[in-house]
Design an enzyme around this catalytic site. Structure first.
Site, PDB file in Angstrom:
ATOM      1  N   ARG A  51       1.038  -1.200   0.131  1.00  0.00           N
ATOM      2  CA  ARG A  51       0.024  -0.002  -0.111  1.00  0.00           C
ATOM      3  C   ARG A  51       0.843   1.290   0.146  1.00  0.00           C
ATOM      4  O   ARG A  51       0.462   2.379   0.591  1.00  0.00           O
ATOM      5  CB  ARG A  51      -1.058   0.094   1.304  1.00  0.00           C
ATOM      6  CG  ARG A  51      -2.004  -0.955   1.162  1.00  0.00           C
ATOM      7  CD  ARG A  51      -2.965  -0.893  -0.021  1.00  0.00           C
ATOM      8  NE  ARG A  51      -4.044  -2.103   0.320  1.00  0.00           N
ATOM      9  CZ  ARG A  51      -4.054  -3.299  -0.291  1.00  0.00           C
ATOM     10  NH1 ARG A  51      -3.083  -3.547  -0.967  1.00  0.00           N
ATOM     11  NH2 ARG A  51      -5.289  -4.181  -0.031  1.00  0.00           N
TER      12      ARG A  51
ATOM     13  N   SER B  24     -10.984  -0.646   3.113  1.00  0.00           N
ATOM     14  CA  SER B  24     -10.088  -0.621   4.243  1.00  0.00           C
ATOM     15  C   SER B  24      -9.665   0.530   4.562  1.00  0.00           C
ATOM     16  O   SER B  24      -9.002   1.402   3.762  1.00  0.00           O
ATOM     17  CB  SER B  24      -8.854  -1.646   4.307  1.00  0.00           C
ATOM     18  OG  SER B  24      -9.123  -2.844   3.559  1.00  0.00           O
TER      19      SER B  24
ATOM     20  N   GLU C 160      -4.939   3.697   5.664  1.00  0.00           N
ATOM     21  CA  GLU C 160      -4.727   3.588   4.399  1.00  0.00           C
ATOM     22  C   GLU C 160      -5.441   4.723   3.482  1.00  0.00           C
ATOM     23  O   GLU C 160      -4.806   5.042   2.606  1.00  0.00           O
ATOM     24  CB  GLU C 160      -5.323   2.322   3.643  1.00  0.00           C
ATOM     25  CG  GLU C 160      -5.089   2.099   2.528  1.00  0.00           C
ATOM     26  CD  GLU C 160      -5.841   0.923   1.730  1.00  0.00           C
ATOM     27  OE1 GLU C 160      -5.791  -0.500   2.186  1.00  0.00           O
ATOM     28  OE2 GLU C 160      -6.748   0.986   0.961  1.00  0.00           O
TER      29      GLU C 160
HETATM   30  P1  FAD Z   1      -8.780   8.573  -5.508  1.00  0.00           P
HETATM   31  O1  FAD Z   1      -9.655   8.116  -4.189  1.00  0.00           O
HETATM   32  O2  FAD Z   1      -9.403   9.563  -6.318  1.00  0.00           O
HETATM   33  O3  FAD Z   1      -7.363   9.254  -5.002  1.00  0.00           O
HETATM   34  C1  FAD Z   1      -6.417   8.608  -3.976  1.00  0.00           C
HETATM   35  C2  FAD Z   1      -5.434   9.415  -3.818  1.00  0.00           C
HETATM   36  O4  FAD Z   1      -4.402   9.189  -5.139  1.00  0.00           O
HETATM   37  C3  FAD Z   1      -5.290  10.809  -3.385  1.00  0.00           C
HETATM   38  O5  FAD Z   1      -4.186  11.248  -2.817  1.00  0.00           O
HETATM   39  C4  FAD Z   1      -5.359  11.581  -4.906  1.00  0.00           C
HETATM   40  O6  FAD Z   1      -5.026  12.737  -4.792  1.00  0.00           O
HETATM   41  C5  FAD Z   1      -4.318  10.531  -5.513  1.00  0.00           C
HETATM   42  N1  FAD Z   1      -4.261  10.311  -7.089  1.00  0.00           N
HETATM   43  C6  FAD Z   1      -5.584  10.036  -7.763  1.00  0.00           C
HETATM   44  N2  FAD Z   1      -5.342   9.764  -9.094  1.00  0.00           N
HETATM   45  C7  FAD Z   1      -4.239  10.528  -9.276  1.00  0.00           C
HETATM   46  C8  FAD Z   1      -3.194  10.576 -10.384  1.00  0.00           C
HETATM   47  N3  FAD Z   1      -3.600  10.212 -11.566  1.00  0.00           N
HETATM   48  N4  FAD Z   1      -2.028  11.105 -10.244  1.00  0.00           N
HETATM   49  C9  FAD Z   1      -1.641  11.147  -9.007  1.00  0.00           C
HETATM   50  N5  FAD Z   1      -2.349  11.031  -7.898  1.00  0.00           N
HETATM   51  C10 FAD Z   1      -3.536  10.782  -8.070  1.00  0.00           C
HETATM   52  N6  FAD Z   1      -7.540  -0.718  -2.597  1.00  0.00           N
HETATM   53  C11 FAD Z   1      -6.666  -1.754  -3.030  1.00  0.00           C
HETATM   54  O7  FAD Z   1      -5.528  -1.818  -2.820  1.00  0.00           O
HETATM   55  N7  FAD Z   1      -7.043  -3.156  -2.493  1.00  0.00           N
HETATM   56  C12 FAD Z   1      -8.528  -3.188  -2.530  1.00  0.00           C
HETATM   57  O8  FAD Z   1      -8.871  -4.314  -2.453  1.00  0.00           O
HETATM   58  C13 FAD Z   1      -9.454  -2.231  -2.374  1.00  0.00           C
HETATM   59  N8  FAD Z   1     -10.714  -2.471  -2.129  1.00  0.00           N
HETATM   60  C14 FAD Z   1     -11.471  -1.546  -1.991  1.00  0.00           C
HETATM   61  C15 FAD Z   1     -12.847  -1.539  -1.903  1.00  0.00           C
HETATM   62  C16 FAD Z   1     -13.800  -0.677  -1.707  1.00  0.00           C
HETATM   63  C17 FAD Z   1     -15.388  -1.021  -1.739  1.00  0.00           C
HETATM   64  C18 FAD Z   1     -13.460   0.664  -1.836  1.00  0.00           C
HETATM   65  C19 FAD Z   1     -14.448   1.798  -1.882  1.00  0.00           C
HETATM   66  C20 FAD Z   1     -12.027   1.002  -2.076  1.00  0.00           C
HETATM   67  C21 FAD Z   1     -11.066  -0.040  -2.158  1.00  0.00           C
HETATM   68  N9  FAD Z   1      -9.692   0.130  -2.392  1.00  0.00           N
HETATM   69  C22 FAD Z   1      -9.071  -0.929  -2.444  1.00  0.00           C
HETATM   70  C23 FAD Z   1      -9.085   1.549  -2.264  1.00  0.00           C
HETATM   71  C24 FAD Z   1      -9.350   2.184  -3.558  1.00  0.00           C
HETATM   72  O9  FAD Z   1     -10.143   1.662  -4.437  1.00  0.00           O
HETATM   73  C25 FAD Z   1      -7.935   2.269  -4.330  1.00  0.00           C
HETATM   74  O10 FAD Z   1      -6.828   2.923  -3.524  1.00  0.00           O
HETATM   75  C26 FAD Z   1      -8.081   3.059  -5.563  1.00  0.00           C
HETATM   76  O11 FAD Z   1      -6.634   2.846  -6.372  1.00  0.00           O
HETATM   77  C27 FAD Z   1      -8.308   4.482  -5.484  1.00  0.00           C
HETATM   78  O12 FAD Z   1      -8.612   4.734  -6.732  1.00  0.00           O
HETATM   79  P2  FAD Z   1      -9.158   6.225  -7.083  1.00  0.00           P
HETATM   80  O13 FAD Z   1      -9.013   6.811  -8.513  1.00  0.00           O
HETATM   81  O14 FAD Z   1     -10.604   6.247  -6.590  1.00  0.00           O
HETATM   82  O15 FAD Z   1      -8.369   7.381  -6.215  1.00  0.00           O
HETATM   83  N1  EPU Z   2     -11.152 -10.387  10.039  1.00  0.00           N
HETATM   84  C1  EPU Z   2     -11.876 -10.488  11.203  1.00  0.00           C
HETATM   85  N2  EPU Z   2     -12.833  -9.689  11.385  1.00  0.00           N
HETATM   86  C2  EPU Z   2     -13.282  -8.384  10.472  1.00  0.00           C
HETATM   87  C3  EPU Z   2     -12.543  -8.651   9.104  1.00  0.00           C
HETATM   88  C4  EPU Z   2     -11.418  -9.642   9.102  1.00  0.00           C
HETATM   89  O1  EPU Z   2     -11.679 -11.390  12.130  1.00  0.00           O
HETATM   90  O2  EPU Z   2     -14.199  -7.981  10.783  1.00  0.00           O
HETATM   91  C5  EPU Z   2     -10.245 -11.337   9.746  1.00  0.00           C
HETATM   92  C6  EPU Z   2     -10.586 -12.543   8.773  1.00  0.00           C
HETATM   93  O3  EPU Z   2     -11.106 -13.531   9.110  1.00  0.00           O
HETATM   94  C7  EPU Z   2      -9.236 -12.923   8.273  1.00  0.00           C
HETATM   95  C8  EPU Z   2      -8.496 -11.776   8.150  1.00  0.00           C
HETATM   96  O4  EPU Z   2      -8.955 -10.605   9.170  1.00  0.00           O
HETATM   97  O5  EPU Z   2      -8.672 -13.890   9.031  1.00  0.00           O
HETATM   98  C9  EPU Z   2      -8.418 -10.969   6.906  1.00  0.00           C
HETATM   99  O6  EPU Z   2      -9.377 -10.524   6.212  1.00  0.00           O
HETATM  100  P1  EPU Z   2      -9.857 -10.094   4.904  1.00  0.00           P
HETATM  101  O7  EPU Z   2      -9.470 -11.491   4.151  1.00  0.00           O
HETATM  102  O8  EPU Z   2     -11.262 -10.003   4.600  1.00  0.00           O
HETATM  103  O9  EPU Z   2      -8.931  -9.338   4.300  1.00  0.00           O
HETATM  104  P2  EPU Z   2      -8.095  -7.721   5.060  1.00  0.00           P
HETATM  105  O10 EPU Z   2      -6.698  -8.120   5.372  1.00  0.00           O
HETATM  106  O11 EPU Z   2      -9.364  -7.259   6.199  1.00  0.00           O
HETATM  107  C10 EPU Z   2      -6.984  -6.995   2.767  1.00  0.00           C
HETATM  108  C11 EPU Z   2      -7.002  -5.845   2.113  1.00  0.00           C
HETATM  109  C12 EPU Z   2      -7.917  -5.491   1.046  1.00  0.00           C
HETATM  110  C13 EPU Z   2      -8.010  -6.736   0.271  1.00  0.00           C
HETATM  111  C14 EPU Z   2      -8.072  -8.031   0.998  1.00  0.00           C
HETATM  112  C15 EPU Z   2      -8.126  -9.445   0.035  1.00  0.00           C
HETATM  113  C16 EPU Z   2      -5.748  -4.248   3.283  1.00  0.00           C
HETATM  114  C17 EPU Z   2      -5.583  -3.230   4.383  1.00  0.00           C
HETATM  115  N3  EPU Z   2      -6.775  -4.714   3.029  1.00  0.00           N
HETATM  116  O12 EPU Z   2      -8.188  -6.938   3.792  1.00  0.00           O
HETATM  117  O13 EPU Z   2      -8.116  -4.533   0.505  1.00  0.00           O
HETATM  118  O14 EPU Z   2      -9.232  -6.586  -0.723  1.00  0.00           O
HETATM  119  O15 EPU Z   2      -7.250  -7.942   1.883  1.00  0.00           O
HETATM  120  O16 EPU Z   2      -6.885  -9.380  -0.357  1.00  0.00           O
HETATM  121  O17 EPU Z   2      -4.572  -4.791   3.118  1.00  0.00           O
HETATM  122  C18 EPU Z   2      -8.361  -2.080   0.599  1.00  0.00           C
HETATM  123  O18 EPU Z   2      -7.389  -1.779   0.564  1.00  0.00           O
HETATM  124  O19 EPU Z   2      -9.158  -0.968   0.483  1.00  0.00           O
HETATM  125  C19 EPU Z   2      -8.946  -3.522   0.510  1.00  0.00           C
HETATM  126  C20 EPU Z   2     -10.204  -3.552   0.612  1.00  0.00           C
END
Ligand code: FAD
Ligand code: EPU
Length: 337
Positions: A164, A238, A333
Site C-alpha cells: 500500500r 479498508s 490507508e
Molecule cells: P482517489 O481516491 O481519487 O485518489 C486517491 C489518492 O491518489 C489521492 O491522494 C489522490 O490525490 C491521488 N491520485 C488519484 N489519481 C491520481 C493521479 N492520476 N495522479 C496522481 N495522484 C492521483 N484498494 C486496494 O488496494 N485493494 C482493495 O482490495 C481495495 N478495495 C476497495 C474496496 C472498496 C469498496 C473501496 C471503496 C475501495 C477499495 N480500495 C482498495 C481502495 C481504492 O479503490 C484504491 O486505493 C484505488 O486505487 C483508488 O483509486 P481512485 O481513482 O478512486 O483514487
Molecule cells: N477479520 C476479522 N474480522 C473482520 C474482518 C477480518 O476477524 O471484521 C479477519 C478475517 O477473518 C481474516 C483476516 O482478518 O482472517 C483478513 O480478512 P480479509 O481476508 O477480509 O482481508 P483484509 O486483510 O481485511 C485485505 C486488504 C483488502 C483486500 C483483501 C483481500 C488491506 C488493508 N486490506 O483486507 O484491500 O481486498 O485483503 O486481499 O490490506 C483495501 O485496501 O481497501 C482493501 C479492501
C-alpha cells in the site's frame, strides 16, 4: 479548460461526503491538465488531484482547485511470445480495464477485479488483493511534474512500491500527476488461487478448469459478500493498513490471544487489522450516520448523511482502543483531505 466554481464533491467520493470544491475542472488531455495546473499556480490555489474518489476522506470543503483526471485510452505497445505491454490512460476505470484485459485473454490482473477507482491511482498505493499487487504487472508510468509541467517516465524501480505504498505517497507526494500506466501482462496465466476463500468459491461453483475469467468471477463474488457497495453504503474500502509487528510481539500477543491471525513477511508478522478492530468491540457499531461495517470491521461507513469529520473522530477512537488493547498502532490507508 473550463473552471467551475462551488461544485459539490458528493458524487465524486465513495464515502459520499457532501464537501465542496471552491474550483473544479476535468482534465481529459495532458494539455488541459497543464493548463489547469498553470491556472492554479497563477491564482495561488492549492490543487487536489482526484480519480474515482474511492480512497479519500473529505473532512472539509476544498478551498482550491480540484482536478478530476479523465485521461482515457488503451494502447497496445508491444508483444512477444509470452507478454503483452499495454499503456492505459490514468482516467480509465480500473475494473473496466480488468474486464477488457480478461476479454482479450491477457492475464495478471484478474485477482484485482472490482477494486474501485482509476488506473492512474493504482500505482499510488500499489493496489492489491488476493495475493496480487499491481507491482507484479507494472512496467512503467508517465507522470506530469507539477512544477516543471514536463512528462517524466518512472520505471518499476523508480516507484519504490511496497505494501500500500509508493514513492508518490512519500517523497513525491503532491509532486506528480500520473497520466498513464503501462502494464506487462501474460499470454499464459499464472494463477494465484492460494487464498482459502478463492478455493472455496471455485469448489462451490464446480470449476474444474481454471481460467482468468473464473478467478475474476470468484474474486467478485467474495468481494460482494463482505465489502459494502459504495453505491449503497458510503465507504473507502479498508480504512487502515494491516500492521506488521515483530515476531516477539506476536508471540507475546498469542499467549493472551491464541486466535490472533498473523502472516509472516520480510519485516515480521502481518496482523489482520479487521480482527484487531473486531476484538476491540467495534464491529457493526453505529454512531448516528457513521459506523464500523458489520461484515468487515476494517471498513468504516457513512450510512448516508454522515460527515467526514465524524469518520475522522471515529477512526481516532478505533485506533486508540486497538493501541490500548494490543499495543499496536494502526496507520490509515485512506488519504485524509
Ligand atoms: P482517489 O481516491 O481519487 O485518489 C486517491 C489518492 O491518489 C489521492 O491522494 C489522490 O490525490 C491521488 N491520485 C488519484 N489519481 C491520481 C493521479 N492520476 N495522479 C496522481 N495522484 C492521483 N484498494 C486496494 O488496494 N485493494 C482493495 O482490495 C481495495 N478495495 C476497495 C474496496 C472498496 C469498496 C473501496 C471503496 C475501495 C477499495 N480500495 C482498495 C481502495 C481504492 O479503490 C484504491 O486505493 C484505488 O486505487 C483508488 O483509486 P481512485 O481513482 O478512486 O483514487
Ligand atoms: N477479520 C476479522 N474480522 C473482520 C474482518 C477480518 O476477524 O471484521 C479477519 C478475517 O477473518 C481474516 C483476516 O482478518 O482472517 C483478513 O480478512 P480479509 O481476508 O477480509 O482481508 P483484509 O486483510 O481485511 C485485505 C486488504 C483488502 C483486500 C483483501 C483481500 C488491506 C488493508 N486490506 O483486507 O484491500 O481486498 O485483503 O486481499 O490490506 C483495501 O485496501 O481497501 C482493501 C479492501
Amino acid at each position: 479548460m473550463n473552471i467551475q466554481e462551488n461544485i459539490s464533491l458528493k458524487p465524486l467520493n465513495t464515502f459520499g461526503f457532501d464537501k465542496n470544491a471552491k474550483f473544479f475542472t476535468n482534465a481529459d488531455t495532458v494539455e488541459n491538465l497543464k493548463n489547469a495546473l498553470t491556472w492554479a499556480s497563477q491564482n495561488k490555489q492549492e490543487v487536489l488531484i482526484l480519480g474515482g474518489g474511492s480512497n479519500v476522506l473529505l473532512t472539509r470543503d476544498f478551498e482550491g482547485l480540484v482536478v478530476k483526471i479523465e485521461l482515457k485510452g488503451i494502447e497496445l505497445i508491444r508483444e512477444d511470445e509470452k507478454h503483452i505491454w499495454v499503456k492505459v490512460g490514468a482516467g480509465e476505470v480500473w475494473h473496466d480495464w480488468v474486464i477488457y484485459a480478461i476479454e482479450n485473454n491477457w492475464a495478471g490482473i484478474e485477482n484485482l477485479s472490482l477494486i474501485p477507482g482509476t488506473v492512474g491511482a493504482s500505482p499510488m498505493q500499489n493496489i492489491g488483493a488476493y495475493g496480487v499487487e499491481i507491482k507484479d504487472v507494472f512496467e512503467s508510468l508517465e507522470a506530469l511534474n507539477r512544477n516543471t509541467l514536463e512528462l517524466e517516465t518512472f520505471s518499476h524501480e523508480d516507484c519504490s512500491f511496497g505494501y500500500r505504498e509508493s514513492v508518490f505517497k512519500q517523497k513525491f507526494k503532491d509532486k506528480y500527476t500520473i497520466c498513464s500506466v503501462t502494464f506487462r501482462l501474460n499470454k499464459t496465466p499464472q494463477f494465484h488461487v492460494d487464498y482459502g476463500a478463492i478455493q472455496d468459491v471455485l469448489k462451490e461453483k464446480g470449476v474444474k478448469e481454471l481460467s482468468i475469467k473464473a478467478v475474476s468471477d470468484a474474486v467478485i463474488e467474495i468481494r460482494n459478500s463482505k465489502l459494502p457497495n459504495p453505491k449503497e453504503i458510503g465507504n473507502a474500502g479498508s480504512f487502515f493498513k494491516n500492521p506488521t509487528i515483530s515476531q516477539s510481539q506476536f508471540t507475546e500477543l498469542q499467549s493472551s490471544f491464541p486466535e490472533i491471525p498473523g502472516y509472516p513477511n520480510e519485516q515480521g508478522i502481518k496482523v489482520a487489522a479487521g480482527w484487531l478492530i473486531e476484538q476491540a468491540g467495534w464491529k457493526g457499531k453505529r454512531f448516528g450516520e457513521v459506523g464500523v461495517h458489520a461484515k468487515q470491521a476494517l471498513v468504516l461507513v457513512n450510512y448516508g448523511n454522515g460527515d467526514g469529520a465524524e469518520i475522522k473522530i471515529l477512526s481516532e477512537k478505533v485506533r486508540q482502543s486497538v493501541k490500548e488493547k494490543f499495543g499496536i498502532e494502526l496507520q490509515p490507508e485512506v488519504n485524509f483531505i
